[in-house]
Design a protein around this motif. Sequence first.
Motif, short mmCIF file in Angstrom:
data_model
loop_
_atom_site.label_atom_id
_atom_site.label_comp_id
_atom_site.label_asym_id
_atom_site.label_seq_id
_atom_site.Cartn_x
_atom_site.Cartn_y
_atom_site.Cartn_z
N THR A 400 16.46 -5.29 18.80
CA THR A 400 17.62 -4.43 18.62
C THR A 400 17.48 -3.21 19.52
O THR A 400 16.38 -2.87 19.98
CB THR A 400 17.74 -3.97 17.17
OG1 THR A 400 16.62 -3.11 16.85
CG2 THR A 400 17.74 -5.15 16.20
N ASP A 401 18.59 -2.53 19.77
CA ASP A 401 18.52 -1.30 20.56
C ASP A 401 17.62 -0.28 19.89
O ASP A 401 16.89 0.47 20.56
CB ASP A 401 19.92 -0.72 20.75
CG ASP A 401 20.77 -1.54 21.72
OD1 ASP A 401 20.22 -2.48 22.33
OD2 ASP A 401 21.98 -1.23 21.87
N GLU A 402 17.67 -0.22 18.56
CA GLU A 402 16.83 0.75 17.83
C GLU A 402 15.35 0.45 18.03
O GLU A 402 14.54 1.37 18.22
CB GLU A 402 17.18 0.73 16.34
CG GLU A 402 18.56 1.28 15.99
CD GLU A 402 19.69 0.32 16.38
OE1 GLU A 402 19.41 -0.88 16.59
OE2 GLU A 402 20.84 0.79 16.48
N GLN A 403 14.98 -0.83 17.98
CA GLN A 403 13.59 -1.19 18.21
C GLN A 403 13.15 -0.83 19.62
O GLN A 403 12.05 -0.32 19.83
CB GLN A 403 13.40 -2.68 17.97
CG GLN A 403 13.48 -3.11 16.51
CD GLN A 403 13.44 -4.62 16.36
OE1 GLN A 403 14.07 -5.36 17.12
NE2 GLN A 403 12.70 -5.09 15.37
N MET A 405 14.41 1.49 21.61
CA MET A 405 14.33 2.94 21.77
C MET A 405 13.08 3.52 21.11
O MET A 405 12.43 4.42 21.64
CB MET A 405 15.59 3.59 21.20
CG MET A 405 16.85 3.33 22.00
SD MET A 405 18.31 4.10 21.24
CE MET A 405 19.60 3.64 22.42
N LYS A 406 12.74 2.98 19.94
CA LYS A 406 11.54 3.47 19.26
C LYS A 406 10.30 3.19 20.10
O LYS A 406 9.43 4.06 20.23
CB LYS A 406 11.41 2.81 17.88
CG LYS A 406 10.17 3.30 17.11
CD LYS A 406 10.12 2.71 15.71
CE LYS A 406 8.88 3.19 14.97
NZ LYS A 406 8.81 2.66 13.58
N SER A 429 26.10 -0.53 26.07
CA SER A 429 24.76 -0.61 25.49
C SER A 429 23.70 -0.28 26.52
O SER A 429 22.74 0.46 26.24
CB SER A 429 24.52 -2.03 24.94
OG SER A 429 25.37 -2.30 23.85
N HIS A 436 19.17 7.37 26.63
CA HIS A 436 18.04 7.62 25.73
C HIS A 436 16.75 7.79 26.51
O HIS A 436 15.94 8.69 26.22
CB HIS A 436 17.91 6.46 24.74
CG HIS A 436 16.71 6.57 23.85
ND1 HIS A 436 15.52 5.92 24.13
CD2 HIS A 436 16.50 7.25 22.69
CE1 HIS A 436 14.64 6.20 23.19
NE2 HIS A 436 15.21 7.00 22.31
#
Length: 655
Positions: A400-403, A405-406, A429, A436
């Motif tokens: 996922t994008d969140e994964q 970015m983290k 996206s 980011h």
Amino acid sequence: MAFGFRRRVVNFNLVCNMNSNIFWWIVTIMVSPLAAQTVFPGPAGTTGSTAIAKDSAAFVNWANGHSSYLPGADVDATWRTPAKAYGKATGIASDIVCLGNGGSLTMYFPLPIADGAGADFALFENAFSDTFLELAFVEVSSNGVHFFRFPTTSLTPSAVGPFGAVEAEEIDGFAGKYRAGFGTPFDLAVLPAHALLDRQNIRYVRIIDIIGDGSAKDQAGRSIYDPTPTVGSGGFDLEAIGVLHQNASPSIAIMQSGLQAQGFFLKWESNPGSSYRVETSTTLTIWQAVETLQGSAGVSTEKFFPVGADARRFWRVVRPWQEIFLIFAISFLSEIAHVRRMSHTSGPIFQGCIPALMTPCFENGEINYDALVATGRQLIDQGMRGVVYCGSMGDWPLLTDEQRMKGVELLVQADIPTVVGTGAQNGRSAAALAAHAREVGADGLMVIPRVLSRGLSPVAQRHHFSEILKAGGDLPAVIYNSPYYGFETKADLFFSLRAEFPSLVGFKEFGGAKSLSYAAEFITSQDPSVILMAGVDTQVYHGFVNCGATGAITGVGNALPKEILRYVELCESAAKGNLQDRRYALELSEALTVLSTFDEGPDLVLFYKELMVLEGHEAYRYHINSYDSLSASQRMYLHQQHALFRAWWAAWDGK
């Protein structure tokens, strides 16, 4: 003079002065079925045996936890309980966890094993006799990422069958040498010194079952035999691990730390029930307690601490009864990303050697961020220029994008120069990922083409690239050219983008020799300031020597950093006209052919994760999709090629 016992006889005087290869050839020829070579200590209870009884007062502690259990084949659910290996050895045959054929188990020690005089720990198996010996490799680690294997020797000459005999006198360095109730000792002092191995702080012991059909080899390349096949409770059976030397006052190991929004995050190894005090200071002389925490259940404690935006602070974790700590500095939060980016080694990020990180994960497919950061840090410490995260090697389509970015944030917070892959199916996206990366202080962008929808359209790709480059601001960027993305960026499109976005500094070419030659002829030769990165491991020599590449983005370098750094160094020298280094570079290129070719195929991540495991990086054993795996033949082929390369490298004079 004959030197014999039990089954085989060897003429010792004839072979003792030979080199090792000739020695073992002569031993094989002269073996007799009448007696056995007395080389290593014999069974428990015999003169000279090193077996340690389970009730020995020498034991100061016992393993009481595990961090990973990967059962192999032929093991029933009844025997798949790692907790049965916790605590003191009992000598009860059923009080075990079974590894299964080829399986592994990693035990964890909150109070680390330490290197003392003689043996430091002992492993107990449940063998019912002195000759029914199921064997396993033993590895240790200080950080849970890098493991180091004890050297092994197997003189058993041939397969022994399901209930055949293995003589204790003929094996050394394996777990399982002694019958139930007696531990096999291991001395940390026999392991070669290594920067990543702290012999006074061994927190992990990994046991790997050996399939005893001769396919596994000892340190000299000899086949290893033990009772095979076994079913139901196949493979090595671990009863316990006893500690003989223990570090009762270990330093606190910080597992993760870094800035988050308006605060600081800390995660450290801890013991349940132990107290830890977190303190802060602005001067390094006067410390103020922030909070006292009890060790969490498991192996770590973590905490987020809010911090004002205008505060410069130092942090430390302290045991109230012992001033052992690690200090962290926080600069002004509003400036930290800019300061971090400007503080890296001078010069462009796109030069030298940059490994494309894979995404380590746990058995359930969740990302192991600690291992991701640890790998990045270790690669930088070994000389890599930076890392790429979330290119093809990072499995970006599965995250996922969140994964993503983290992972980027954690790498940047650890001061690891990071280039961010922008792969996505739509420009919004991809642009968000680029923005980011700029905001958190990454060092560069690897701009990946639009895939699937209108992926073949140059017009659509120009808009896609433009969105990313605009969002990335002044972050230096290279376009990633790869046949896997179904689009080749040609010179006209590249220079059209470069005229609008000066941050577009170069080109990563993954498309092979012809594509690299095109890039050199029509792109970098048109503008010498454009950077060319060799993007596939099979074309590093061609890229540097024939095409003027100034850097390489590598896959195999994750597992073989020392070797690939030497390769890039030789290629750089060869490109400058050094004939000796040119010969060395070609020799090393040829030796790496098979391992590098994995970089060109659809299973590249599967191959290179397995190669990481072979090189001692256990965190790369799993895949995001549990069903993604090499076939048995692919795995065997990789293991064979890895062993061939390692043997070649050990003898090569170009290191």
